[in-house]
Scaffold this active site. Structure first.
Site, PDB file in Angstrom:
ATOM      1  N   CYS A 166       5.655-135.696  30.480  1.00  0.00           N
ATOM      2  CA  CYS A 166       5.308-135.306  31.854  1.00  0.00           C
ATOM      3  C   CYS A 166       4.905-136.520  32.672  1.00  0.00           C
ATOM      4  O   CYS A 166       4.979-136.518  33.889  1.00  0.00           O
ATOM      5  CB  CYS A 166       4.179-134.300  31.865  1.00  0.00           C
ATOM      6  SG  CYS A 166       3.701-133.695  30.269  1.00  0.00           S
ATOM      7  N   THR A 221       7.200-108.035  34.887  1.00  0.00           N
ATOM      8  CA  THR A 221       8.192-107.418  34.000  1.00  0.00           C
ATOM      9  C   THR A 221       8.493-108.334  32.822  1.00  0.00           C
ATOM     10  O   THR A 221       8.759-109.522  33.016  1.00  0.00           O
ATOM     11  CB  THR A 221       9.491-107.122  34.784  1.00  0.00           C
ATOM     12  OG1 THR A 221       9.164-106.233  35.850  1.00  0.00           O
ATOM     13  CG2 THR A 221      10.547-106.488  33.891  1.00  0.00           C
ATOM     14  N   ALA A 241       3.370-122.232  27.250  1.00  0.00           N
ATOM     15  CA  ALA A 241       2.029-122.658  26.843  1.00  0.00           C
ATOM     16  C   ALA A 241       1.176-123.074  28.038  1.00  0.00           C
ATOM     17  O   ALA A 241      -0.046-122.918  28.015  1.00  0.00           O
ATOM     18  CB  ALA A 241       2.126-123.797  25.832  1.00  0.00           C
ATOM     19  N   THR A 242       1.790-123.587  29.088  1.00  0.00           N
ATOM     20  CA  THR A 242       1.010-123.958  30.273  1.00  0.00           C
ATOM     21  C   THR A 242       0.297-122.731  30.828  1.00  0.00           C
ATOM     22  O   THR A 242      -0.910-122.755  31.081  1.00  0.00           O
ATOM     23  CB  THR A 242       1.923-124.565  31.359  1.00  0.00           C
ATOM     24  OG1 THR A 242       2.544-125.738  30.829  1.00  0.00           O
ATOM     25  CG2 THR A 242       1.138-124.922  32.608  1.00  0.00           C
ATOM     26  N   HIS A 285       9.993-123.137  23.442  1.00  0.00           N
ATOM     27  CA  HIS A 285      10.978-124.208  23.576  1.00  0.00           C
ATOM     28  C   HIS A 285      10.655-125.465  22.773  1.00  0.00           C
ATOM     29  O   HIS A 285      11.453-126.398  22.740  1.00  0.00           O
ATOM     30  CB  HIS A 285      11.241-124.540  25.052  1.00  0.00           C
ATOM     31  CG  HIS A 285      10.191-125.365  25.731  1.00  0.00           C
ATOM     32  ND1 HIS A 285      10.315-126.726  25.893  1.00  0.00           N
ATOM     33  CD2 HIS A 285       9.023-125.025  26.285  1.00  0.00           C
ATOM     34  CE1 HIS A 285       9.248-127.179  26.551  1.00  0.00           C
ATOM     35  NE2 HIS A 285       8.451-126.162  26.805  1.00  0.00           N
ATOM     36  N   GLN A 314       2.761-127.236  19.774  1.00  0.00           N
ATOM     37  CA  GLN A 314       3.518-128.118  18.874  1.00  0.00           C
ATOM     38  C   GLN A 314       3.383-127.707  17.406  1.00  0.00           C
ATOM     39  O   GLN A 314       3.994-128.324  16.545  1.00  0.00           O
ATOM     40  CB  GLN A 314       3.024-129.575  19.017  1.00  0.00           C
ATOM     41  CG  GLN A 314       3.235-130.187  20.381  1.00  0.00           C
ATOM     42  CD  GLN A 314       4.668-130.647  20.621  1.00  0.00           C
ATOM     43  OE1 GLN A 314       5.498-130.675  19.709  1.00  0.00           O
ATOM     44  NE2 GLN A 314       4.977-131.005  21.858  1.00  0.00           N
TER      45      GLN A 314
HETATM   46  C1  LIG Z   1       4.888-128.593  25.722  1.00  0.00           C
HETATM   47  C2  LIG Z   1       3.423-128.389  25.613  1.00  0.00           C
HETATM   48  C3  LIG Z   1       2.738-127.586  26.529  1.00  0.00           C
HETATM   49  C4  LIG Z   1       3.427-126.930  27.700  1.00  0.00           C
HETATM   50  O1  LIG Z   1       4.176-125.839  27.265  1.00  0.00           O
HETATM   51  P1  LIG Z   1       5.214-125.127  28.265  1.00  0.00           P
HETATM   52  O2  LIG Z   1       5.673-123.953  27.466  1.00  0.00           O
HETATM   53  O3  LIG Z   1       6.272-126.117  28.550  1.00  0.00           O
HETATM   54  O4  LIG Z   1       4.454-124.708  29.460  1.00  0.00           O
HETATM   55  C5  LIG Z   1       1.390-127.420  26.344  1.00  0.00           C
HETATM   56  N1  LIG Z   1       0.740-128.013  25.338  1.00  0.00           N
HETATM   57  C6  LIG Z   1       1.361-128.787  24.439  1.00  0.00           C
HETATM   58  C7  LIG Z   1       0.597-129.415  23.345  1.00  0.00           C
HETATM   59  C8  LIG Z   1       2.720-129.010  24.551  1.00  0.00           C
HETATM   60  O5  LIG Z   1       3.338-129.800  23.682  1.00  0.00           O
END
Ligand SMILES: *Cc1c(COP(=O)(O)O)cnc(C)c1O
Length: 397
Positions: A329, A243, A74-75, A204, A182
């Site tokens: 974090c 890839t 998600a980042t 994850h 989430q």
């Molecule tokens: C965990 C999270 C992210 C980051 O996601 P990653 O897949 O770890 O990069 C971004 N936004 C929210 C709301 C999250 O809970």
């Protein structure tokens, strides 16, 4: 294995569901081909798996497979959405709207864009953690190109009104991005009904593997333009080169599939566990629920505790339960959570807060055990704190 604390930190990450692992395994050693190698069976097998995964993901959010761009999580999806839109639309406008309680993976790209000359409105939230739609309405400008509001908050679990926000964005002809890290597999998500143009996803947080996610990018009404942030072989229709990581993609799809299948029953079960937990804790008094009482993820219980020191509380809980205070974090730094401060909490109450994230593998017995320990810990901390302040006030006298 040594005795480890009970895991109640499901918003930070989740264990991989064994069914997900099983689906992934053949793609490490057996079907290891590059999905872009279209001249032999090794590539075809991998390509077929990726294609199927793309379809599952698209169906889950009412999109089409061509609208799914795989990312590392998600980042990366948030960065691609926000910077990608900024770069593609800057001649149209340089103003964006987001919210103070967003994840840092949204806030930081926005702050970065500010250094490049973009203007960003960071909307406040109400005491319950939800945005004020009237304030959003007022924030639109003629040069606004993007609104980014998360689906479910990673600290307090509140669910923002996506459909209402989407309708407003559509009316103003401004793109709407949502970070649904989430929310996927936990609440219904429909990019059509909610007028969502871009949506960030990750595996994850939903019992899938780390290091894989996706960005939904709308292709029709309107067709979203996106400047790629990773250049290379032109994978993912040029939007994200690299890839494709077949086992992780298969795992993401399996996690989504299971999440959807079990969405209703799991959310009911988690809600019962949460209420059970809350009913055990609340008689202590001086315990406050952070965020909207019902419009929240069923597995989220974020509380502030009066009359105890935040780090002492976390320390006291640690041997029995794995939790975090504030966002994972930033839990290394002992600072009040910005999300809780945005709710209007005083510094000390925001500081003495704990985020319990209940998930798929927790049991009632575990919740009972944690509740008992939490009650005992809070009791003894309050007692010692009271003794200390008595002693100080006696000295003052
Ligand atoms: C965990 C999270 C992210 C980051 O996601 P990653 O897949 O770890 O990069 C971004 N936004 C929210 C709301 C999250 O809970």
């Amino acid at each position: 294995m040594s005795h480890r604390p009970i895991y109640l930190d499901y918003h930070a990450t989740t264990p991989l569901d064994k069914r997900v692992l099983e689906a992934m395994l053949p793609y490490f050693t057996q079907h290891f081909g590059n999905p872009a190698s279209l001249s032999h069976a090794y590539g075809w097998e991998a390509e077929a798996a990726v294609k199927q995964a793309r379809q599952i993901l698209a169906d889950a959010i009412h999109a089409t497979p061509e609208e799914i761009v795989f990312t590392s999580g998600a980042t990366e999806a948030n960065n691609l959405a926000i910077k990608g839109v900024a770069e593609a639309y800057f001649s149209k406008g340089r103003h964006m709207i987001t919210v103070q309680t967003e994840h840092s993976a949204v806030l930081d790209p926005c702050r970065y864009l500010q250094t490049l000359g973009f203007e960003v409105t960071f909307l406040p939230v109400k005491k319950d953690g939800l945005i004020d739609l009237a304030k959003l309405e007022q924030a639109f400008r003629s040069d606004t190109i993007l609104v980014s509001v998360m689906a479910a908050n990673n600290e307090i679990g509140v669910l923002q009104p996506l459909a209402e926000i989407g309708a407003m964005c559509r009316q103003h002809q401004v793109l709407f991005h949502t970070d649904a890290a989430q929310a996927l597999g936990k609440i219904p998500l429909d990019v059509e009904a909610m007028n969502i143009d871009l949506m960030s996803l990750t595996a994850h947080k939903i019992y899938g593997p780390k290091g894989i996610g996706a960005l939904y990018v709308r292709r029709r009404n309107p067709r979203v333009q996106l400047a790629p942030q990773l250049h290379g072989g032109g994978h993912e229709r040029g939007m994200r080169s690299g890839t494709l990581y077949t086992p992780q993609i298969v795992g993401l799809a399996k996690a989504v599939e299971l999440g959807l299948e079990e969405q209703e029953s799991e959310s009911q079960r988690l809600l019962q566990l949460r209420e059970h937990f809350w009913n055990a804790l609340s008689p202590l008094g001086g315990i406050y629920l952070n965020g909207h009482p019902t419009q929240r993820l069923s597995g989220n219980l974020n509380i502030s505790v009066e009359g105890v020191d935040g780090s002492a509380l976390l320390l006291g809980l640690q041997p029995v339960v794995a939790v975090s205070s504030g966002a994972a974090c930033s839990s290394a730094t002992v600072a009040p959570s910005p999300v809780l401060l945005a709710l209007g909490h005083s510094e000390s109450l925001a500081y003495a807060s704990i985020r319990f994230g209940i998930g798929r593998f927790n049991t009632t017995e575990e919740i009972d055990q944690v509740a008992q320990h939490a009650i005992a810990t809070i009791h003894s901390l309050r007692q010692s704190q009271a003794t200390t302040s008595n002693r100080i006030s006696n000295q003052v006298k």
